[in-house]
Design a protein around this motif. Structure first.
Motif, PDB file in Angstrom:
ATOM      1  N   GLY A 120       0.816  -1.207   0.000  1.00  0.00           N
ATOM      2  CA  GLY A 120       0.000   0.000   0.000  1.00  0.00           C
ATOM      3  C   GLY A 120       0.851   1.259   0.000  1.00  0.00           C
ATOM      4  N   HIS A 121       1.948   1.246   0.768  1.00  0.00           N
ATOM      5  CA  HIS A 121       2.860   2.399   0.782  1.00  0.00           C
ATOM      6  C   HIS A 121       3.518   2.582  -0.586  1.00  0.00           C
ATOM      7  CE1 HIS A 121       2.213   3.000   4.949  1.00  0.00           C
ATOM      8  NE2 HIS A 121       2.914   1.963   5.379  1.00  0.00           N
ATOM      9  N   VAL A 122       3.935   1.473  -1.188  1.00  0.00           N
ATOM     10  CA  VAL A 122       4.573   1.544  -2.517  1.00  0.00           C
ATOM     11  C   VAL A 122       3.597   2.122  -3.531  1.00  0.00           C
ATOM     12  CG1 VAL A 122       5.546   0.180  -4.405  1.00  0.00           C
ATOM     13  CG2 VAL A 122       6.170  -0.341  -2.035  1.00  0.00           C
ATOM     14  N   GLU A 123       2.355   1.679  -3.487  1.00  0.00           N
ATOM     15  CA  GLU A 123       1.337   2.194  -4.413  1.00  0.00           C
ATOM     16  C   GLU A 123       1.140   3.695  -4.215  1.00  0.00           C
ATOM     17  OE1 GLU A 123      -1.500  -1.771  -4.975  1.00  0.00           O
ATOM     18  OE2 GLU A 123      -1.918  -0.327  -3.371  1.00  0.00           O
ATOM     19  N   ARG A 124       1.135   4.130  -2.965  1.00  0.00           N
ATOM     20  CA  ARG A 124       0.946   5.559  -2.685  1.00  0.00           C
ATOM     21  C   ARG A 124       2.109   6.377  -3.226  1.00  0.00           C
ATOM     22  NH1 ARG A 124       2.535   8.164   1.893  1.00  0.00           N
ATOM     23  NH2 ARG A 124       2.809   6.184   2.970  1.00  0.00           N
ATOM     24  N   PHE A 125       3.335   5.873  -3.064  1.00  0.00           N
ATOM     25  CA  PHE A 125       4.510   6.583  -3.590  1.00  0.00           C
ATOM     26  C   PHE A 125       4.450   6.688  -5.115  1.00  0.00           C
ATOM     27  CE2 PHE A 125       6.921   4.857   0.317  1.00  0.00           C
ATOM     28  CZ  PHE A 125       6.518   5.944   1.077  1.00  0.00           C
ATOM     29  N   LEU A 126       4.104   5.582  -5.765  1.00  0.00           N
ATOM     30  CA  LEU A 126       4.052   5.576  -7.223  1.00  0.00           C
ATOM     31  C   LEU A 126       2.945   6.496  -7.740  1.00  0.00           C
ATOM     32  CD1 LEU A 126       4.598   1.754  -7.909  1.00  0.00           C
ATOM     33  CD2 LEU A 126       6.238   3.603  -8.300  1.00  0.00           C
ATOM     34  N   LYS A 127       1.803   6.493  -7.058  1.00  0.00           N
ATOM     35  CA  LYS A 127       0.715   7.393  -7.457  1.00  0.00           C
ATOM     36  C   LYS A 127       1.154   8.846  -7.352  1.00  0.00           C
ATOM     37  CE  LYS A 127      -3.232   4.436  -6.273  1.00  0.00           C
ATOM     38  NZ  LYS A 127      -4.378   4.265  -5.337  1.00  0.00           N
ATOM     39  N   GLY A 128       2.023   9.132  -6.373  1.00  0.00           N
ATOM     40  CA  GLY A 128       2.519  10.489  -6.190  1.00  0.00           C
ATOM     41  C   GLY A 128       3.606  10.873  -7.173  1.00  0.00           C
ATOM     42  N   GLY A 129       3.985   9.935  -8.059  1.00  0.00           N
ATOM     43  CA  GLY A 129       4.993  10.232  -9.074  1.00  0.00           C
ATOM     44  C   GLY A 129       6.419  10.026  -8.619  1.00  0.00           C
ATOM     45  N   ASP A 130       6.629   9.313  -7.503  1.00  0.00           N
ATOM     46  CA  ASP A 130       7.981   9.088  -6.981  1.00  0.00           C
ATOM     47  C   ASP A 130       8.473   7.684  -7.323  1.00  0.00           C
ATOM     48  OD1 ASP A 130       8.141  11.605  -5.719  1.00  0.00           O
ATOM     49  OD2 ASP A 130       6.953  10.848  -4.042  1.00  0.00           O
ATOM     50  N   LYS A 131       9.778   7.570  -7.518  1.00  0.00           N
ATOM     51  CA  LYS A 131      10.389   6.255  -7.684  1.00  0.00           C
ATOM     52  C   LYS A 131      10.466   5.575  -6.315  1.00  0.00           C
ATOM     53  CE  LYS A 131      13.303   7.461 -11.658  1.00  0.00           C
ATOM     54  NZ  LYS A 131      14.690   7.471 -12.187  1.00  0.00           N
ATOM     55  N   VAL A 132      10.491   4.241  -6.332  1.00  0.00           N
ATOM     56  CA  VAL A 132      10.560   3.489  -5.080  1.00  0.00           C
ATOM     57  C   VAL A 132      11.672   2.448  -5.172  1.00  0.00           C
ATOM     58  CG1 VAL A 132       9.283   2.157  -3.374  1.00  0.00           C
ATOM     59  CG2 VAL A 132       8.062   3.765  -4.851  1.00  0.00           C
ATOM     60  N   LYS A 133      12.573   2.506  -4.204  1.00  0.00           N
ATOM     61  CA  LYS A 133      13.641   1.508  -4.102  1.00  0.00           C
ATOM     62  C   LYS A 133      13.189   0.448  -3.106  1.00  0.00           C
ATOM     63  CE  LYS A 133      18.509   0.967  -2.777  1.00  0.00           C
ATOM     64  NZ  LYS A 133      19.711   1.682  -2.256  1.00  0.00           N
ATOM     65  N   ILE A 134      13.039  -0.782  -3.586  1.00  0.00           N
ATOM     66  CA  ILE A 134      12.611  -1.885  -2.733  1.00  0.00           C
ATOM     67  C   ILE A 134      13.846  -2.643  -2.270  1.00  0.00           C
ATOM     68  CG2 ILE A 134      11.060  -3.843  -2.499  1.00  0.00           C
ATOM     69  CD1 ILE A 134       9.658  -1.267  -3.343  1.00  0.00           C
ATOM     70  N   THR A 135      13.976  -2.801  -0.960  1.00  0.00           N
ATOM     71  CA  THR A 135      15.136  -3.494  -0.396  1.00  0.00           C
ATOM     72  C   THR A 135      14.680  -4.724   0.364  1.00  0.00           C
ATOM     73  OG1 THR A 135      16.371  -1.415  -0.150  1.00  0.00           O
ATOM     74  CG2 THR A 135      17.124  -3.291   1.153  1.00  0.00           C
ATOM     75  N   ILE A 136      15.208  -5.872  -0.021  1.00  0.00           N
ATOM     76  CA  ILE A 136      14.969  -7.126   0.697  1.00  0.00           C
ATOM     77  C   ILE A 136      16.160  -7.359   1.622  1.00  0.00           C
ATOM     78  CG2 ILE A 136      14.499  -9.587   0.526  1.00  0.00           C
ATOM     79  CD1 ILE A 136      12.331  -7.902  -0.709  1.00  0.00           C
ATOM     80  N   MET A 137      15.888  -7.462   2.925  1.00  0.00           N
ATOM     81  CA  MET A 137      16.961  -7.638   3.911  1.00  0.00           C
ATOM     82  C   MET A 137      17.049  -9.105   4.332  1.00  0.00           C
ATOM     83  SD  MET A 137      16.245  -4.259   6.281  1.00  0.00           S
ATOM     84  CE  MET A 137      14.633  -4.904   6.739  1.00  0.00           C
ATOM     85  N   PHE A 138      18.215  -9.710   4.092  1.00  0.00           N
ATOM     86  CA  PHE A 138      18.448 -11.107   4.458  1.00  0.00           C
ATOM     87  C   PHE A 138      19.179 -11.181   5.800  1.00  0.00           C
ATOM     88  CE2 PHE A 138      18.155 -11.058  -0.152  1.00  0.00           C
ATOM     89  CZ  PHE A 138      17.321 -12.137  -0.410  1.00  0.00           C
ATOM     90  N   ARG A 139      18.823 -12.189   6.580  1.00  0.00           N
ATOM     91  CA  ARG A 139      19.501 -12.401   7.852  1.00  0.00           C
ATOM     92  C   ARG A 139      19.888 -13.874   7.982  1.00  0.00           C
ATOM     93  NH1 ARG A 139      15.695  -9.123  12.229  1.00  0.00           N
ATOM     94  NH2 ARG A 139      16.030  -7.029  11.362  1.00  0.00           N
ATOM     95  N   GLY A 140      21.069 -14.105   8.566  1.00  0.00           N
ATOM     96  CA  GLY A 140      21.505 -15.470   8.850  1.00  0.00           C
ATOM     97  C   GLY A 140      21.463 -16.375   7.635  1.00  0.00           C
ATOM     98  N   ARG A 141      20.778 -17.503   7.779  1.00  0.00           N
ATOM     99  CA  ARG A 141      20.722 -18.502   6.721  1.00  0.00           C
ATOM    100  C   ARG A 141      19.906 -18.040   5.518  1.00  0.00           C
ATOM    101  NH1 ARG A 141      19.748 -24.155  10.104  1.00  0.00           N
ATOM    102  NH2 ARG A 141      21.678 -24.050  11.363  1.00  0.00           N
ATOM    103  N   GLU A 142      19.139 -16.971   5.670  1.00  0.00           N
ATOM    104  CA  GLU A 142      18.337 -16.472   4.545  1.00  0.00           C
ATOM    105  C   GLU A 142      19.223 -16.061   3.364  1.00  0.00           C
ATOM    106  OE1 GLU A 142      14.596 -14.543   7.099  1.00  0.00           O
ATOM    107  OE2 GLU A 142      16.171 -13.263   6.267  1.00  0.00           O
ATOM    108  N   GLN A 143      20.481 -15.733   3.646  1.00  0.00           N
ATOM    109  CA  GLN A 143      21.391 -15.305   2.578  1.00  0.00           C
ATOM    110  C   GLN A 143      21.658 -16.422   1.573  1.00  0.00           C
ATOM    111  OE1 GLN A 143      24.805 -12.722   3.889  1.00  0.00           O
ATOM    112  NE2 GLN A 143      24.052 -13.235   5.935  1.00  0.00           N
ATOM    113  N   SER A 144      21.444 -17.656   1.992  1.00  0.00           N
ATOM    114  CA  SER A 144      21.660 -18.781   1.085  1.00  0.00           C
ATOM    115  C   SER A 144      20.442 -19.049   0.202  1.00  0.00           C
ATOM    116  CB  SER A 144      21.987 -20.051   1.885  1.00  0.00           C
ATOM    117  OG  SER A 144      20.896 -20.410   2.727  1.00  0.00           O
ATOM    118  N   ARG A 145      19.359 -18.235   0.374  1.00  0.00           N
ATOM    119  CA  ARG A 145      18.155 -18.417  -0.425  1.00  0.00           C
ATOM    120  C   ARG A 145      17.795 -17.111  -1.147  1.00  0.00           C
ATOM    121  NH1 ARG A 145      14.634 -22.260   1.321  1.00  0.00           N
ATOM    122  NH2 ARG A 145      13.614 -21.817  -0.670  1.00  0.00           N
TER     123      ARG A 145
END
Length: 210
Positions: free
Chosen positions: A87-112
């Protein structure tokens, strides 16, 4: 020297150029001082400055001041949090702004890393009507990034927002006016009805037998 319409006059003496400018009621403006010989032009310098200022203002008005927002997610985000972030991403895009999406990995998640790519792809598909992928997912250390660009310019988004705000204001004004008219009609109706005259029996208890 160059004439007022851009025509080439040729090489003339300085005094002759000044005389020509005076006769035409124009200004003699040096436009290329480093040239040999220097290049001058006959023009209305005041009008020239005004037109340049107008063009500069128009350029600033039309310039899209795009801002990059950032939204951070975890690979195993739950559905409720995902919908909130989306919902936040949609609001930013509707406002004409670019959105940088960051996926944060922790521990063993880095192997996936495929979990991050799948999540980013899902989000891009969910907001496809509002934005497109400008920068494909890429891994940087423990994080994975993707940039979404709005399909609508910021100036267009601002115009749409203003139109929506004006529309809602007009609807509220119309509703208030309708309420006033209804209340006025009710008061007029009440004022037009004759008052009932009370008789002696109106004050008596109906259970009392006379």
């Amino acid at each position: 020297m160059v004439g007022p319409s851009g025509e080439q006059v040729g090489i003339v003496r300085t005094q002759q150029a000044l005389d020509l400018a005076e006769e035409a009621n124009l200004d003699l403006v040096e436009v290329a001082p480093q040239a040999k010989p220097p290049v001058c032009r006959l023009m209305d310098y005041g009008k020239f400055k005004y037109e340049n200022a107008q063009k500069a203002r128009e350029s600033r008005r039309n310039r899209s001041n795009t801002v990059i927002k950032e939204m951070k997610l975890r690979p195993k985000i739950d559905e409720h949090d995902y919908n909130t972030k989306k919902g936040h991403v949609e609001r930013f895009l509707k406002g004409g702004d670019k959105v940088k999406i960051t996926i944060m990995f922790r521990g063993r998640e880095q192997s996936r890393p495929e979990l991050g790519r799948e999540l980013l792809q899902r989000l891009a598909e969910d907001v496809v009507d509002l934005g497109t992928i400008e920068q494909k997912p890429r891994q940087e250390g423990r994080n994975m990034h993707m940039v979404l660009a709005p399909t609508r310019k910021k100036s267009e988004a601002r115009k749409k927002t203003n139109e929506e705000r004006d529309r809602k204001a007009a609807e509220r004004k119309a509703a208030a006016e309708a309420d006033k008219q209804y209340e006025a009609a009710q008061r007029a109706k009440a004022a037009g009805q004759p008052k009932k005259k009370r008789g002696p029996a109106d004050n008596l208890d109906p259970d009392i037998q006379l």
